[in-house]
Design a protein around this motif. Sequence first.
Motif, PDB file in Angstrom:
ATOM      1  N   ASN A   1       3.081 -13.118  12.918  1.00  0.00           N
ATOM      2  CA  ASN A   1       4.325 -12.381  12.674  1.00  0.00           C
ATOM      3  C   ASN A   1       4.359 -11.112  13.522  1.00  0.00           C
ATOM      4  N   HIS A   2       5.556 -10.621  13.719  1.00  0.00           N
ATOM      5  CA  HIS A   2       5.725  -9.364  14.466  1.00  0.00           C
ATOM      6  C   HIS A   2       5.154  -8.194  13.666  1.00  0.00           C
ATOM      7  N   LEU A   3       4.664  -7.207  14.413  1.00  0.00           N
ATOM      8  CA  LEU A   3       4.174  -5.977  13.806  1.00  0.00           C
ATOM      9  C   LEU A   3       5.088  -4.822  14.171  1.00  0.00           C
ATOM     10  N   THR A   4       5.209  -3.875  13.257  1.00  0.00           N
ATOM     11  CA  THR A   4       5.923  -2.647  13.596  1.00  0.00           C
ATOM     12  C   THR A   4       5.000  -1.809  14.478  1.00  0.00           C
ATOM     13  N   SER A   5       5.547  -0.772  15.047  1.00  0.00           N
ATOM     14  CA  SER A   5       4.759   0.114  15.908  1.00  0.00           C
ATOM     15  C   SER A   5       3.590   0.731  15.142  1.00  0.00           C
ATOM     16  N   ALA A   6       3.830   1.183  13.930  1.00  0.00           N
ATOM     17  CA  ALA A   6       2.767   1.802  13.117  1.00  0.00           C
ATOM     18  C   ALA A   6       1.697   0.776  12.752  1.00  0.00           C
ATOM     19  N   GLU A   7       2.132  -0.437  12.394  1.00  0.00           N
ATOM     20  CA  GLU A   7       1.173  -1.492  12.059  1.00  0.00           C
ATOM     21  C   GLU A   7       0.319  -1.848  13.274  1.00  0.00           C
TER      22      GLU A   7
ATOM     23  N   LYS B   1      -4.621  12.764  10.605  1.00  0.00           N
ATOM     24  CA  LYS B   1      -4.940  11.581   9.801  1.00  0.00           C
ATOM     25  C   LYS B   1      -3.822  11.329   8.786  1.00  0.00           C
ATOM     26  N   PRO B   2      -3.447  10.061   8.625  1.00  0.00           N
ATOM     27  CA  PRO B   2      -2.427   9.752   7.611  1.00  0.00           C
ATOM     28  C   PRO B   2      -3.034   9.873   6.210  1.00  0.00           C
ATOM     29  N   HIS B   3      -2.179   9.963   5.220  1.00  0.00           N
ATOM     30  CA  HIS B   3      -2.647  10.020   3.836  1.00  0.00           C
ATOM     31  C   HIS B   3      -3.262   8.670   3.472  1.00  0.00           C
ATOM     32  N   GLN B   4      -4.249   8.708   2.620  1.00  0.00           N
ATOM     33  CA  GLN B   4      -4.958   7.490   2.220  1.00  0.00           C
ATOM     34  C   GLN B   4      -4.019   6.464   1.591  1.00  0.00           C
ATOM     35  N   ASN B   5      -3.039   6.917   0.818  1.00  0.00           N
ATOM     36  CA  ASN B   5      -2.075   5.990   0.200  1.00  0.00           C
ATOM     37  C   ASN B   5      -1.234   5.276   1.263  1.00  0.00           C
ATOM     38  N   THR B   6      -0.911   5.982   2.330  1.00  0.00           N
ATOM     39  CA  THR B   6      -0.138   5.385   3.418  1.00  0.00           C
ATOM     40  C   THR B   6      -0.945   4.268   4.081  1.00  0.00           C
ATOM     41  N   VAL B   7      -2.199   4.551   4.350  1.00  0.00           N
ATOM     42  CA  VAL B   7      -3.075   3.547   4.963  1.00  0.00           C
ATOM     43  C   VAL B   7      -3.232   2.355   4.022  1.00  0.00           C
ATOM     44  N   SER B   8      -3.388   2.613   2.736  1.00  0.00           N
ATOM     45  CA  SER B   8      -3.519   1.528   1.750  1.00  0.00           C
ATOM     46  C   SER B   8      -2.283   0.633   1.737  1.00  0.00           C
ATOM     47  N   THR B   9      -1.120   1.250   1.857  1.00  0.00           N
ATOM     48  CA  THR B   9       0.126   0.478   1.895  1.00  0.00           C
ATOM     49  C   THR B   9       0.165  -0.411   3.129  1.00  0.00           C
ATOM     50  N   TYR B  10      -0.212   0.136   4.275  1.00  0.00           N
ATOM     51  CA  TYR B  10      -0.237  -0.667   5.505  1.00  0.00           C
ATOM     52  C   TYR B  10      -1.263  -1.796   5.403  1.00  0.00           C
TER      53      TYR B  10
ATOM     54  N   LYS C   1      -2.136  -3.377   2.722  1.00  0.00           N
ATOM     55  CA  LYS C   1      -1.529  -4.404   1.869  1.00  0.00           C
ATOM     56  C   LYS C   1      -0.521  -5.235   2.663  1.00  0.00           C
ATOM     57  N   ILE C   2       0.298  -4.572   3.465  1.00  0.00           N
ATOM     58  CA  ILE C   2       1.305  -5.277   4.274  1.00  0.00           C
ATOM     59  C   ILE C   2       0.625  -6.206   5.279  1.00  0.00           C
ATOM     60  N   LEU C   3      -0.427  -5.713   5.934  1.00  0.00           N
ATOM     61  CA  LEU C   3      -1.115  -6.511   6.949  1.00  0.00           C
ATOM     62  C   LEU C   3      -1.864  -7.697   6.328  1.00  0.00           C
ATOM     63  N   VAL C   4      -2.293  -7.558   5.088  1.00  0.00           N
ATOM     64  CA  VAL C   4      -2.884  -8.690   4.378  1.00  0.00           C
ATOM     65  C   VAL C   4      -1.795  -9.726   4.103  1.00  0.00           C
ATOM     66  N   GLU C   5      -0.611  -9.261   3.652  1.00  0.00           N
ATOM     67  CA  GLU C   5       0.512 -10.172   3.372  1.00  0.00           C
ATOM     68  C   GLU C   5       0.971 -10.899   4.636  1.00  0.00           C
TER      69      GLU C   5
ATOM     70  N   GLY D   1      -0.925 -11.718   7.050  1.00  0.00           N
ATOM     71  CA  GLY D   1      -1.988 -12.610   7.500  1.00  0.00           C
ATOM     72  C   GLY D   1      -2.878 -12.042   8.588  1.00  0.00           C
ATOM     73  N   TYR D   2      -2.735 -10.776   8.897  1.00  0.00           N
ATOM     74  CA  TYR D   2      -3.566 -10.149   9.922  1.00  0.00           C
ATOM     75  C   TYR D   2      -4.945  -9.760   9.393  1.00  0.00           C
ATOM     76  N   LEU D   3      -5.014  -9.490   8.087  1.00  0.00           N
ATOM     77  CA  LEU D   3      -6.271  -9.074   7.465  1.00  0.00           C
ATOM     78  C   LEU D   3      -6.537  -9.933   6.237  1.00  0.00           C
ATOM     79  N   SER D   4      -7.797 -10.047   5.883  1.00  0.00           N
ATOM     80  CA  SER D   4      -8.165 -10.666   4.610  1.00  0.00           C
ATOM     81  C   SER D   4      -8.967  -9.626   3.818  1.00  0.00           C
ATOM     82  N   THR D   5      -9.020  -9.834   2.505  1.00  0.00           N
ATOM     83  CA  THR D   5      -9.762  -8.883   1.668  1.00  0.00           C
ATOM     84  C   THR D   5     -10.848  -9.608   0.900  1.00  0.00           C
ATOM     85  N   GLU D   6     -11.879  -8.850   0.611  1.00  0.00           N
ATOM     86  CA  GLU D   6     -12.975  -9.342  -0.213  1.00  0.00           C
ATOM     87  C   GLU D   6     -13.358  -8.182  -1.133  1.00  0.00           C
ATOM     88  N   LYS D   7     -13.282  -8.429  -2.423  1.00  0.00           N
ATOM     89  CA  LYS D   7     -13.587  -7.356  -3.372  1.00  0.00           C
ATOM     90  C   LYS D   7     -15.096  -7.209  -3.526  1.00  0.00           C
ATOM     91  N   GLU D   8     -15.559  -5.982  -3.370  1.00  0.00           N
ATOM     92  CA  GLU D   8     -16.975  -5.656  -3.544  1.00  0.00           C
ATOM     93  C   GLU D   8     -17.062  -4.522  -4.566  1.00  0.00           C
TER      94      GLU D   8
END
Length: 155
Positions: free
Chosen positions: A4-10, A36-45, A47-51, A53-60
Amino acid sequence: MKINHLTSAEENLMKLFWKLNSFYLKDIMEQHQEPKPHQNTVSTYLKILVEKGYLSTEKEGRIFKYTVMVPFDDYKKFLLKELSNNFFNHSGKEILQFLFNENLISQNDLKDYFDLKIEMKPVKIKEPKLEIANEILNPKKDKKSKDKKKKKKKN
């Protein structure tokens, strides 16, 4: 895998993620350039990048470890194909011509890459034929005068 396309920030964040390949949120915050961006901003990005399909997550435990799923080279191919389709009529030749015209690539670049003897000649614009104008400006001489000159040269 559909990319999928990414925004400039992504895309800017993904450049950092491609370098890290596998990381935690704290790694991003440490590595990100100032300001540096705020931690919540990075967390939001994230989440978007996981949705997307650019990233995957593994809970540790209580934190997530992120891993890049779309390699940088695949993303570059995707962008180049999109560029080709949308702006160059699916033509690699048109892309190459554009790169030459904009001085983004040189003949030497191609010679080095392909190890071929390629010689690009500048495009010449054909001048219109002005036969009538040439006849007026350069009238044909009579054959008689040419014959007389030839005779004089022989003598």
